[in-house]
Design a protein around this motif. Sequence first.
Motif, short mmCIF file in Angstrom:
data_model
loop_
_atom_site.label_atom_id
_atom_site.label_comp_id
_atom_site.label_asym_id
_atom_site.label_seq_id
_atom_site.Cartn_x
_atom_site.Cartn_y
_atom_site.Cartn_z
N LEU A 1 -16.24 -15.89 5.01
CA LEU A 1 -14.74 -15.87 5.19
C LEU A 1 -13.80 -15.13 4.14
CD1 LEU A 1 -13.95 -19.42 6.73
CD2 LEU A 1 -13.97 -17.06 7.97
N GLU A 2 -14.06 -15.14 2.67
CA GLU A 2 -13.15 -14.37 1.89
C GLU A 2 -13.61 -12.89 2.18
OE1 GLU A 2 -13.92 -16.13 -1.77
OE2 GLU A 2 -12.99 -17.96 -1.37
N ASP A 3 -14.73 -12.64 2.38
CA ASP A 3 -15.26 -11.01 2.76
C ASP A 3 -14.58 -10.64 3.96
OD1 ASP A 3 -16.90 -11.35 0.48
OD2 ASP A 3 -18.72 -11.60 1.58
N GLU A 4 -14.31 -11.24 4.83
CA GLU A 4 -13.97 -10.97 6.33
C GLU A 4 -12.52 -10.69 5.92
OE1 GLU A 4 -13.03 -12.52 10.74
OE2 GLU A 4 -14.79 -13.43 9.22
N MET A 5 -11.84 -11.73 5.18
CA MET A 5 -10.45 -11.52 4.58
C MET A 5 -10.02 -10.31 4.04
SD MET A 5 -9.25 -15.55 3.76
CE MET A 5 -8.32 -15.11 2.53
N THR A 6 -10.93 -9.86 3.04
CA THR A 6 -10.88 -8.43 2.43
C THR A 6 -10.98 -7.20 3.13
OG1 THR A 6 -11.88 -9.86 0.42
CG2 THR A 6 -11.81 -7.29 0.41
N ILE A 7 -11.76 -7.62 3.98
CA ILE A 7 -12.02 -6.46 5.07
C ILE A 7 -10.98 -6.14 6.12
CG2 ILE A 7 -13.05 -5.67 7.08
CD1 ILE A 7 -15.59 -6.74 5.62
N ILE A 8 -10.33 -7.25 6.41
CA ILE A 8 -9.18 -7.44 7.25
C ILE A 8 -8.04 -6.80 6.36
CG2 ILE A 8 -7.46 -8.68 8.53
CD1 ILE A 8 -9.75 -10.29 9.52
N ASN A 9 -7.62 -7.13 5.10
CA ASN A 9 -6.63 -6.82 4.25
C ASN A 9 -6.58 -5.09 4.14
OD1 ASN A 9 -5.11 -8.91 3.90
ND2 ASN A 9 -6.43 -9.84 2.45
N GLU A 10 -7.98 -4.63 4.02
CA GLU A 10 -7.98 -3.34 3.67
C GLU A 10 -7.76 -2.47 4.94
OE1 GLU A 10 -12.31 -2.68 2.56
OE2 GLU A 10 -11.75 -3.51 0.64
N ARG A 11 -8.01 -3.00 6.11
CA ARG A 11 -7.61 -2.35 7.42
C ARG A 11 -6.01 -2.48 7.64
NH1 ARG A 11 -11.72 -5.25 11.48
NH2 ARG A 11 -13.42 -4.29 10.87
N VAL A 12 -5.47 -3.41 7.22
CA VAL A 12 -3.88 -3.80 7.18
C VAL A 12 -3.37 -2.72 6.44
CG1 VAL A 12 -2.01 -4.99 6.75
CG2 VAL A 12 -3.95 -6.03 7.90
N LEU A 13 -3.88 -2.34 5.14
CA LEU A 13 -3.37 -1.50 4.37
C LEU A 13 -3.46 -0.17 4.66
CD1 LEU A 13 -4.50 -3.02 0.56
CD2 LEU A 13 -2.28 -3.16 1.74
N LYS A 14 -4.48 0.11 5.24
CA LYS A 14 -4.93 1.73 5.90
C LYS A 14 -4.07 1.74 7.10
CE LYS A 14 -8.28 4.23 8.16
NZ LYS A 14 -9.73 4.16 8.76
N LEU A 15 -3.78 0.85 8.01
CA LEU A 15 -2.74 0.84 9.12
C LEU A 15 -1.33 1.00 8.40
CD1 LEU A 15 -4.23 -1.66 11.55
CD2 LEU A 15 -4.28 0.93 11.87
N ASP A 16 -0.96 0.33 7.51
CA ASP A 16 0.11 0.53 6.80
C ASP A 16 0.50 1.96 6.38
OD1 ASP A 16 1.16 -1.98 7.51
OD2 ASP A 16 0.73 -2.77 5.10
#
Length: 105
Positions: free
Chosen positions: A52-67
């Motif tokens: 779950l922490e790995d998944e959260m890291t991946i999602i956070n990276e996606r959000v930063l890229k989209l930002d």
Amino acid sequence: MTKIKDKRREKTSVATEIDRLEERRTRCKDNLDRVEFRSRKEKLSEKDRQDLEDEMTIINERVLKLDKELQTLRGENRRNMLMSVSLLVISALFYFVFFYNDEDS
């Protein structure tokens, strides 16, 4: 496949692209909220918690890229708006100088 997506994106407006990215960002944020909720409420094994922490890291990276993409597109949108307004002002100035002044003479 990538070239087809690029050609399709060339045909869309900046505002449409901004809307599309904001929708994707919202979905990522919702997914992140669900994963965070699950990690807090469920009793998980250490491996599941790490997943779950790995998944959260991946999602956070996606959000930063989209930002970053949204920031770039908003800057381009601002530049396009300023160009449109300046063309409108120049057109109004030419109209005033060439047509409005001719009627006064």
